[in-house]
Design a protein around this motif. Structure first.
Motif, PDB file in Angstrom:
ATOM      1  N   CYS A 225       0.838  -1.197   0.000  1.00 51.65           N
ATOM      2  CA  CYS A 225       0.000   0.000   0.000  1.00 51.65           C
ATOM      3  C   CYS A 225       0.874   1.250   0.000  1.00 51.65           C
ATOM      4  O   CYS A 225       0.712   2.126  -0.842  1.00 51.65           O
ATOM      5  N   SER A 228       3.300   3.715  -2.937  1.00 51.52           N
ATOM      6  CA  SER A 228       2.636   3.203  -4.130  1.00 51.52           C
ATOM      7  C   SER A 228       3.654   2.939  -5.234  1.00 51.52           C
ATOM      8  O   SER A 228       4.321   3.862  -5.710  1.00 51.52           O
ATOM      9  N   THR A 262      -4.585   5.914  -9.667  1.00 51.01           N
ATOM     10  CA  THR A 262      -3.993   5.046  -8.650  1.00 51.01           C
ATOM     11  C   THR A 262      -4.663   5.143  -7.280  1.00 51.01           C
ATOM     12  O   THR A 262      -4.828   4.109  -6.614  1.00 51.01           O
ATOM     13  N   GLY A 266      -5.893   1.508  -7.129  1.00 51.34           N
ATOM     14  CA  GLY A 266      -4.879   0.840  -6.327  1.00 51.34           C
ATOM     15  C   GLY A 266      -5.172   0.873  -4.846  1.00 51.34           C
ATOM     16  O   GLY A 266      -4.383   0.329  -4.060  1.00 51.34           O
ATOM     17  N   HIS A 268      -5.064   3.421  -2.628  1.00 51.79           N
ATOM     18  CA  HIS A 268      -3.910   4.056  -1.997  1.00 51.79           C
ATOM     19  C   HIS A 268      -4.320   5.372  -1.346  1.00 51.79           C
ATOM     20  O   HIS A 268      -5.148   6.111  -1.869  1.00 51.79           O
ATOM     21  N   ASP A 272       0.605   7.677   0.137  1.00 43.10           N
ATOM     22  CA  ASP A 272       1.214   6.571  -0.611  1.00 43.10           C
ATOM     23  C   ASP A 272       1.722   7.066  -1.957  1.00 43.10           C
ATOM     24  O   ASP A 272       2.816   6.678  -2.410  1.00 43.10           O
TER      25      ASP A 272
END
Length: 346
Positions: A225, A228, A262, A266, A268, A272
């Motif tokens: 995490c 990133s 992201t 992701g 995040h 991150d």
């Protein structure tokens, strides 16, 4: 240009370190897994092509030689980095989500508001998933350009910077594992499941409880995490694309979009993303220092001079800047020394 022996040595050291990490937590690679078989076949094919096309020959042979080298090294770094995150996750403790969310609040970033916007617009979901998964597309395009243009120095520098970023990311992950904002902040029904889903919250506890001991390289999921690695990769891709003029603006746009996607895809925190960007900048600096050092070793110098360059991936800029500085130093040494005048007596 970074020597090939350095790349092979770094790859070998990474393999040894991965084996040690797996042994420490008693994990193993599934030898008959489909992903493992595909990994072995891909690696073997890359090595065979690189060997068959070794040396300088016809243009197509050089392109095949270079592309197989770049793609093989890159895939090896990606697979080993993703696999290393599993034993690291099994060995660490706790989660850093509370601290990461507190930093986001200090930065005035509302992850849930960002997520709600994406969840309410299917088109943003499609675009976000597409650009987020382009992390493996950009390097293949860059490697094709580097191979056709014969720019081996830039390609190797890019691979080394990517490898350094992976090592730094895994080192920081061992200090601050996290479940991700979706698992930490969302309560109740999840209206939209991003690409990264809830893998951190589901797999990390299973790894710590030793419920998962066999790893299939073809079924790896992102467990990191913070920082990133998508953010770090986006910066590295944009830096490499800057010297590829035909590809510069399309790849810059693609990776800027990946950077924006992201946080949600992701899962995040904003911190991150910021820490991933910092990792990329450190990796670029480290790779550049190694390239300068190898260049000076090849010229018989013990310590490299500091030379500023307009482009971290432009080896010609390094050479021209160094030549200009050498010429200036030589000219300054050849200037005649003025003869002091005698003072006249009154």
């Amino acid at each position: 240009m970074l020597p090939g022996t350095w790349l092979v040595g770094g790859l070998g050291a990474s393999m040894v370190l991965l084996a040690v990490l797996m042994a420490m937590v008693r994990m193993r690679i599934g030898p008959l897994a489909i992903g493992a078989t595909a990994m072995y076949a891909t690696g073997t094919a890359a090595v065979i092509l690189r060997y068959l096309c070794r040396g300088d020959g016809a243009r197509w042979r050089n392109v095949v030689r270079d592309y197989s080298e770049y793609a093989g090294l890159f895939v090896a770094v990606c697979v080993m980095g993703a696999m290393a995150s599993y034993p690291i996750a099994a060995a660490n403790h706790g989660f850093a989500d509370a601290r990461l969310e507190a930093i986001d609040q200090t930065l005035r970033f509302n992850w849930m508001a960002w997520y709600d916007v994406v969840a309410a617009h299917p088109m943003l979901q499609i675009l976000g998933r597409t650009v987020y998964q382009s992390i493996f597309v950009t390097p293949l395009i860059l490697f094709g350009y580097f191979a056709f243009a014969g720019r081996r120095a830039e390609a190797r520098l890019f691979i080394v910077s990517f490898w350094i970023a992976a090592v730094l990311t895994l080192a920081l992950f061992s200090l601050m594992p996290a479940q991700g904002p979706l698992a930490f902040l969302e309560r109740g029904r999840i209206p939209y499941m991003p690409v990264s889903a809830l893998y951190q919250a589901e797999l990390i506890p299973a790894l710590r409880d030793h419920a998962l001991r066999s790893v299939d390289p073809g079924s790896l999921h992102g467990l990191v995490c913070a920082p990133s690695f998508h953010a770090a990769s986006a910066i590295l891709y944009m830096a490499a694309a800057w010297s590829a003029k035909p590809l510069r603006w399309p790849l810059l746009a693609l990776n800027a979009a990946m950077l924006l996607a992201t946080p949600v895809e992701g899962t995040h925190y904003l911190i991150d993303i910021i820490s991933g960007i910092v990792v990329a900048l450190v990796a670029l600096s480290g790779a550049t220092i190694l390239a300068r050092f190898s260049h000076d070793l090849a010229r018989g110098k013990a310590y490299p001079d500091r030379v500023s360059s307009p482009n971290l991936f432009d080896s010609e800029a390094f050479a021209s800047a160094r030549a200009a500085r050498t010429a200036r130093n030589r000219d300054s040494q050849e200037l005649p020394t003025p003869t002091p005048r005698r003072a006249r007596l009154p």
